[in-house]
Motif scaffolding. Sequence first.
Motif, mmCIF file in Angstrom:
data_model
loop_
_atom_site.group_PDB
_atom_site.id
_atom_site.type_symbol
_atom_site.label_atom_id
_atom_site.label_comp_id
_atom_site.label_asym_id
_atom_site.label_seq_id
_atom_site.Cartn_x
_atom_site.Cartn_y
_atom_site.Cartn_z
ATOM 1 N N GLY A 155 0.917 -1.251 0.023
ATOM 2 C CA GLY A 155 0.074 -0.043 0.121
ATOM 3 C C GLY A 155 0.864 1.226 -0.053
ATOM 4 O O GLY A 155 1.948 1.312 0.050
ATOM 5 N N PRO A 156 0.258 2.540 -0.203
ATOM 6 C CA PRO A 156 0.750 3.659 -0.032
ATOM 7 C C PRO A 156 1.438 4.023 1.013
ATOM 8 O O PRO A 156 1.352 3.772 2.165
ATOM 9 C CB PRO A 156 -0.389 4.785 -0.239
ATOM 10 N N SER A 157 2.864 4.600 0.628
ATOM 11 C CA SER A 157 3.627 5.274 1.720
ATOM 12 C C SER A 157 4.609 6.159 1.322
ATOM 13 O O SER A 157 4.926 6.167 0.165
ATOM 14 C CB SER A 157 4.533 4.240 2.267
ATOM 15 N N ASP A 158 4.669 7.553 1.889
ATOM 16 C CA ASP A 158 5.483 8.414 1.350
ATOM 17 C C ASP A 158 7.061 8.128 1.575
ATOM 18 O O ASP A 158 7.636 8.795 0.920
ATOM 19 C CB ASP A 158 5.219 9.770 2.017
ATOM 20 N N ASP A 159 7.321 7.622 2.783
ATOM 21 C CA ASP A 159 8.658 7.508 3.070
ATOM 22 C C ASP A 159 9.502 6.326 3.498
ATOM 23 O O ASP A 159 10.527 6.167 3.435
ATOM 24 C CB ASP A 159 9.093 8.510 4.314
ATOM 25 N N LEU A 160 8.464 5.271 3.942
ATOM 26 C CA LEU A 160 9.197 4.120 4.412
ATOM 27 C C LEU A 160 8.332 2.976 4.208
ATOM 28 O O LEU A 160 7.111 2.803 3.644
ATOM 29 C CB LEU A 160 9.333 4.174 6.042
ATOM 30 N N PRO A 186 13.542 3.037 5.253
ATOM 31 C CA PRO A 186 13.026 4.142 4.427
ATOM 32 C C PRO A 186 12.958 3.650 2.772
ATOM 33 O O PRO A 186 13.796 2.753 2.436
ATOM 34 C CB PRO A 186 14.066 5.099 4.503
ATOM 35 N N LEU A 187 12.175 4.328 2.113
ATOM 36 C CA LEU A 187 12.027 3.921 0.647
ATOM 37 C C LEU A 187 13.406 4.854 0.112
ATOM 38 O O LEU A 187 13.759 5.630 0.268
ATOM 39 C CB LEU A 187 10.856 4.547 0.084
ATOM 40 N N PRO A 188 13.845 3.958 -0.962
ATOM 41 C CA PRO A 188 14.947 4.703 -1.838
ATOM 42 C C PRO A 188 14.094 6.190 -2.209
ATOM 43 O O PRO A 188 13.310 6.094 -2.638
ATOM 44 C CB PRO A 188 15.290 3.878 -2.733
ATOM 45 N N ALA A 189 15.041 7.057 -2.459
ATOM 46 C CA ALA A 189 14.502 8.418 -2.882
ATOM 47 C C ALA A 189 13.747 8.218 -4.454
ATOM 48 O O ALA A 189 12.729 8.886 -4.366
ATOM 49 C CB ALA A 189 15.961 9.259 -3.389
ATOM 50 N N ASP A 190 14.149 7.299 -5.182
ATOM 51 C CA ASP A 190 13.295 7.366 -6.600
ATOM 52 C C ASP A 190 11.919 6.713 -6.235
ATOM 53 O O ASP A 190 10.968 6.690 -7.019
ATOM 54 C CB ASP A 190 14.076 6.567 -7.535
ATOM 55 N N GLU A 191 11.588 6.077 -5.012
ATOM 56 C CA GLU A 191 10.429 5.554 -4.621
ATOM 57 C C GLU A 191 9.515 6.476 -3.869
ATOM 58 O O GLU A 191 8.354 6.227 -3.584
ATOM 59 C CB GLU A 191 10.352 4.012 -4.096
ATOM 60 N N ARG A 192 10.266 7.596 -3.362
ATOM 61 C CA ARG A 192 9.305 8.321 -2.396
ATOM 62 C C ARG A 192 8.325 9.027 -3.270
ATOM 63 O O ARG A 192 8.500 9.612 -4.259
ATOM 64 C CB ARG A 192 10.240 9.130 -1.592
ATOM 65 N N GLU A 193 7.252 9.572 -2.692
ATOM 66 C CA GLU A 193 6.083 10.325 -3.099
ATOM 67 C C GLU A 193 6.325 11.688 -3.131
ATOM 68 O O GLU A 193 6.586 11.979 -2.088
ATOM 69 C CB GLU A 193 4.654 9.656 -2.575
#
Length: 116
Positions: free
Chosen positions: A31-36, A109-116
Amino acid sequence: MHVVRFADAPAYTAPGHLDMSMVRLQGREAGPSDDLWIGVSVIAPGGGTTLSASPQEKMYVVLEGQLDISNSATEVSLGKWDSCRIAGGENRRLANRTCAATVVLLVMPLPADERE
């Protein structure tokens, strides 16, 4: 609000992970996540990971059992509710050297290219 029931959490695999079952609770395919993202791993006796590093930091919390974590310089043994941070770029190896399953919560954390 985004709810993921544990029974519905999507399983995933990762290279260098042996005798482990892993699901994502939030983020990425869960599901959605902005950062992690958050996952749970069940590590069978004798299971664990190879020694490797990733650019993202990792936070581990032992929910059940015992987990040995090494960064190749230091090794620690964690029990229930103990936690450990592995910095981005730091080596880590996980090992379950007991005869019972170990359950671990992972937050990354999500890698920078996956952050919303």
